[in-house]
Design a protein around this motif. Structure first.
Motif, PDB file in Angstrom:
ATOM      1  N   ILE A 101      14.646 -11.894  36.606  1.00 38.69           N
ATOM      2  CA  ILE A 101      14.802 -11.023  35.436  1.00 38.69           C
ATOM      3  C   ILE A 101      13.596 -11.174  34.524  1.00 38.69           C
ATOM      4  O   ILE A 101      12.986 -10.189  34.093  1.00 38.69           O
ATOM      5  CB  ILE A 101      16.099 -11.356  34.672  1.00 38.69           C
ATOM      6  CG1 ILE A 101      17.318 -11.100  35.561  1.00 38.69           C
ATOM      7  CG2 ILE A 101      16.191 -10.527  33.386  1.00 38.69           C
ATOM      8  CD1 ILE A 101      18.609 -11.647  35.009  1.00 38.69           C
ATOM      9  N   SER A 102      13.245 -12.427  34.235  1.00 38.11           N
ATOM     10  CA  SER A 102      12.088 -12.678  33.373  1.00 38.11           C
ATOM     11  C   SER A 102      11.517 -14.071  33.626  1.00 38.11           C
ATOM     12  O   SER A 102      12.171 -15.073  33.318  1.00 38.11           O
ATOM     13  CB  SER A 102      12.463 -12.555  31.896  1.00 38.11           C
ATOM     14  OG  SER A 102      11.375 -12.925  31.072  1.00 38.11           O
ATOM     15  N   PRO A 103      10.298 -14.162  34.143  1.00 35.21           N
ATOM     16  CA  PRO A 103       9.646 -15.473  34.269  1.00 35.21           C
ATOM     17  C   PRO A 103       9.183 -16.003  32.914  1.00 35.21           C
ATOM     18  O   PRO A 103       8.832 -17.168  32.780  1.00 35.21           O
ATOM     19  CB  PRO A 103       8.450 -15.179  35.189  1.00 35.21           C
ATOM     20  CG  PRO A 103       8.157 -13.727  34.975  1.00 35.21           C
ATOM     21  CD  PRO A 103       9.482 -13.074  34.701  1.00 35.21           C
ATOM     22  N   ASP A 104       9.207 -15.135  31.914  1.00 35.42           N
ATOM     23  CA  ASP A 104       8.785 -15.482  30.553  1.00 35.42           C
ATOM     24  C   ASP A 104       9.993 -16.036  29.784  1.00 35.42           C
ATOM     25  O   ASP A 104      10.899 -15.295  29.414  1.00 35.42           O
ATOM     26  CB  ASP A 104       8.230 -14.229  29.866  1.00 35.42           C
ATOM     27  CG  ASP A 104       7.769 -14.482  28.443  1.00 35.42           C
ATOM     28  OD1 ASP A 104       7.926 -15.621  27.949  1.00 35.42           O
ATOM     29  OD2 ASP A 104       7.262 -13.536  27.811  1.00 35.42           O
ATOM     30  N   LYS A 105       9.993 -17.341  29.538  1.00 39.51           N
ATOM     31  CA  LYS A 105      11.129 -17.986  28.877  1.00 39.51           C
ATOM     32  C   LYS A 105      11.352 -17.486  27.451  1.00 39.51           C
ATOM     33  O   LYS A 105      12.457 -17.619  26.914  1.00 39.51           O
ATOM     34  CB  LYS A 105      10.930 -19.508  28.874  1.00 39.51           C
ATOM     35  CG  LYS A 105      10.980 -20.131  30.260  1.00 39.51           C
ATOM     36  CD  LYS A 105      10.871 -21.653  30.171  1.00 39.51           C
ATOM     37  CE  LYS A 105      10.948 -22.287  31.557  1.00 39.51           C
ATOM     38  NZ  LYS A 105      10.873 -23.776  31.489  1.00 39.51           N
ATOM     39  N   THR A 106      10.333 -16.921  26.850  1.00 31.71           N
ATOM     40  CA  THR A 106      10.471 -16.397  25.486  1.00 31.71           C
ATOM     41  C   THR A 106      11.570 -15.343  25.414  1.00 31.71           C
ATOM     42  O   THR A 106      12.227 -15.194  24.382  1.00 31.71           O
ATOM     43  CB  THR A 106       9.140 -15.780  25.014  1.00 31.71           C
ATOM     44  OG1 THR A 106       8.111 -16.762  25.108  1.00 31.71           O
ATOM     45  CG2 THR A 106       9.235 -15.290  23.577  1.00 31.71           C
ATOM     46  N   VAL A 116      12.223  -7.757  35.872  1.00 28.40           N
ATOM     47  CA  VAL A 116      12.720  -6.722  34.958  1.00 28.40           C
ATOM     48  C   VAL A 116      11.809  -6.607  33.740  1.00 28.40           C
ATOM     49  O   VAL A 116      11.459  -5.505  33.297  1.00 28.40           O
ATOM     50  CB  VAL A 116      14.163  -7.051  34.512  1.00 28.40           C
ATOM     51  CG1 VAL A 116      14.626  -6.068  33.438  1.00 28.40           C
ATOM     52  CG2 VAL A 116      15.108  -7.038  35.711  1.00 28.40           C
ATOM     53  N   TYR A 117      11.405  -7.781  33.214  1.00 27.65           N
ATOM     54  CA  TYR A 117      10.551  -7.837  32.029  1.00 27.65           C
ATOM     55  C   TYR A 117       9.124  -8.198  32.406  1.00 27.65           C
ATOM     56  O   TYR A 117       8.902  -8.887  33.380  1.00 27.65           O
ATOM     57  CB  TYR A 117      11.094  -8.881  31.047  1.00 27.65           C
ATOM     58  CG  TYR A 117      12.386  -8.511  30.379  1.00 27.65           C
ATOM     59  CD1 TYR A 117      12.429  -7.545  29.378  1.00 27.65           C
ATOM     60  CD2 TYR A 117      13.580  -9.120  30.755  1.00 27.65           C
ATOM     61  CE1 TYR A 117      13.615  -7.202  28.763  1.00 27.65           C
ATOM     62  CE2 TYR A 117      14.776  -8.785  30.139  1.00 27.65           C
ATOM     63  CZ  TYR A 117      14.785  -7.819  29.144  1.00 27.65           C
ATOM     64  OH  TYR A 117      15.962  -7.481  28.531  1.00 27.65           O
ATOM     65  N   PRO A 118       8.150  -7.721  31.627  1.00 23.34           N
ATOM     66  CA  PRO A 118       8.257  -7.006  30.341  1.00 23.34           C
ATOM     67  C   PRO A 118       8.366  -5.491  30.479  1.00 23.34           C
ATOM     68  O   PRO A 118       8.419  -4.790  29.479  1.00 23.34           O
ATOM     69  CB  PRO A 118       6.952  -7.383  29.650  1.00 23.34           C
ATOM     70  CG  PRO A 118       5.975  -7.469  30.776  1.00 23.34           C
ATOM     71  CD  PRO A 118       6.735  -8.069  31.928  1.00 23.34           C
ATOM     72  N   LEU A 119       8.418  -4.992  31.737  1.00 23.18           N
ATOM     73  CA  LEU A 119       8.402  -3.551  31.959  1.00 23.18           C
ATOM     74  C   LEU A 119       9.547  -2.841  31.246  1.00 23.18           C
ATOM     75  O   LEU A 119       9.374  -1.746  30.694  1.00 23.18           O
ATOM     76  CB  LEU A 119       8.446  -3.257  33.456  1.00 23.18           C
ATOM     77  CG  LEU A 119       7.959  -1.882  33.922  1.00 23.18           C
ATOM     78  CD1 LEU A 119       6.588  -1.546  33.344  1.00 23.18           C
ATOM     79  CD2 LEU A 119       7.937  -1.826  35.447  1.00 23.18           C
ATOM     80  N   ALA A 120      10.739  -3.472  31.219  1.00 23.07           N
ATOM     81  CA  ALA A 120      11.890  -2.833  30.575  1.00 23.07           C
ATOM     82  C   ALA A 120      11.642  -2.600  29.087  1.00 23.07           C
ATOM     83  O   ALA A 120      12.089  -1.595  28.522  1.00 23.07           O
ATOM     84  CB  ALA A 120      13.142  -3.681  30.776  1.00 23.07           C
TER      85      ALA A 120
END
Length: 274
Positions: free
Chosen positions: A174-179, A80-84
């Motif tokens: 949803i997001s592999p980026d934990k930030t 989903v992120y960061p495209l959203a």
């Protein structure tokens, strides 16, 4: 009122928004520029809940506001992120560049997110107001800024145990980026005023989400209003017959249905209405 669907583009990615545009009223004797609400509906990042699209759009329109529904990126081949975030930035940029004939008050762009859509709005309220984060997530190329946010039973911290999402596999989709997992940690002193409403007995999104997010806003001295109703299920939308699922009276909640009137009085206090 006119409604129209638009296809917006980010490089080779296309997404849809739907606009609900108020007509000019001849009796006013002059042209009027209206605020605009950008709605991010819920749906667990797997679909866009129609109960939180047109019914909410028409309700906001009744308060003299244009509305745009953002069909943001869902779980699929890409996270989903960061495209959203980029879709939100592009939508705001697009709104600011629409012709004057659309009669938008571009200083009064309000973001409204519900459930999973609330996570996008909550995250953007931190990232979209931080120059370094705007650059990191490649939204610094877009112009325009929102003026306030509205969060309805939002997912703000995806690490809360016993709350959505319930498994790490979904979380990483949803997001592999934990930030981006904890949106309260993204907030800063330039984040925009925020109105939050929820129910204490929400069975899907633990109240810790909203309470932690509101607490962080308060610590940063960002104007914040929080309303927690004693009872009610997740996903109430308007909490009236308009958004009630057939045969399911649990989607009716007379007290919680008052949230939108509270929102409008708050927006009036923030000088963000017509």
């Amino acid at each position: 009122m006119k409604t129209e669907e638009y296809n917006l583009n980010i490089s080779d990615h296309q997404f849809k928004v739907k606009g609900y545009w108020l007509d000019q009223v001849a009796d006013f004797g002059r042209k009027v520029d209206y605020p605009v609400v950008v709605i991010c509906p819920g749906g667990g990042f797997t679909f866009h809940s129609e109960r939180e699209e047109e019914p909410l759009a028409l309700r906001f329109s009744s308060f003299a506001m244009h509305v745009v529904v953002l069909e943001y990126n869902l779980i699929g081949k890409k996270p989903v992120y960061p495209l959203a975030l980029q879709e939100m930035a592009k939508t705001i940029d697009w709104l600011t560049k629409l012709p004057e004939s659309m009669h938008i008050d571009k200083s009064k762009i309000i973001l409204a997110g519900f459930s999973a859509g609330g996570h996008i709005v909550a995250a953007y309220n931190g990232i979209g107001t931080d120059e370094k984060l705007r650059e990191k997530y490649q939204i610094d190329r877009y112009s325009g800024q929102h003026a306030a946010t509205i969060l309805g039973y939002p997912v703000t911290d995806m690490t809360v145990k016993g709350s959505f999402p319930e498994d790490e596999q979904t979380l990483k989709k949803i997001s592999p980026d934990k930030t981006l997992w904890k949106t309260q940690d993204l907030l800063n002193k330039k984040s925009k005023p925020t109105f939050i409403w929820l129910t204490r007995t929400d069975e899907l999104v633990n109240v810790t989400n909203s309470l932690t997010y509101a607490n962080r806003l308060a610590q940063l001295n960002v104007p914040t209003e929080l309303h927690m109703y004693e009872s009610g299920i997740h996903g109430l939308a308007l909490a009236t017959y308009v958004t009630k699922k057939p045969g399911k009276n649990k989607y009716l909640n007379r007290r919680a249905a008052g949230w939108i009137d509270l929102v409008m009085s708050w927006l009036e206090m923030m000088d963000l209405v017509l």
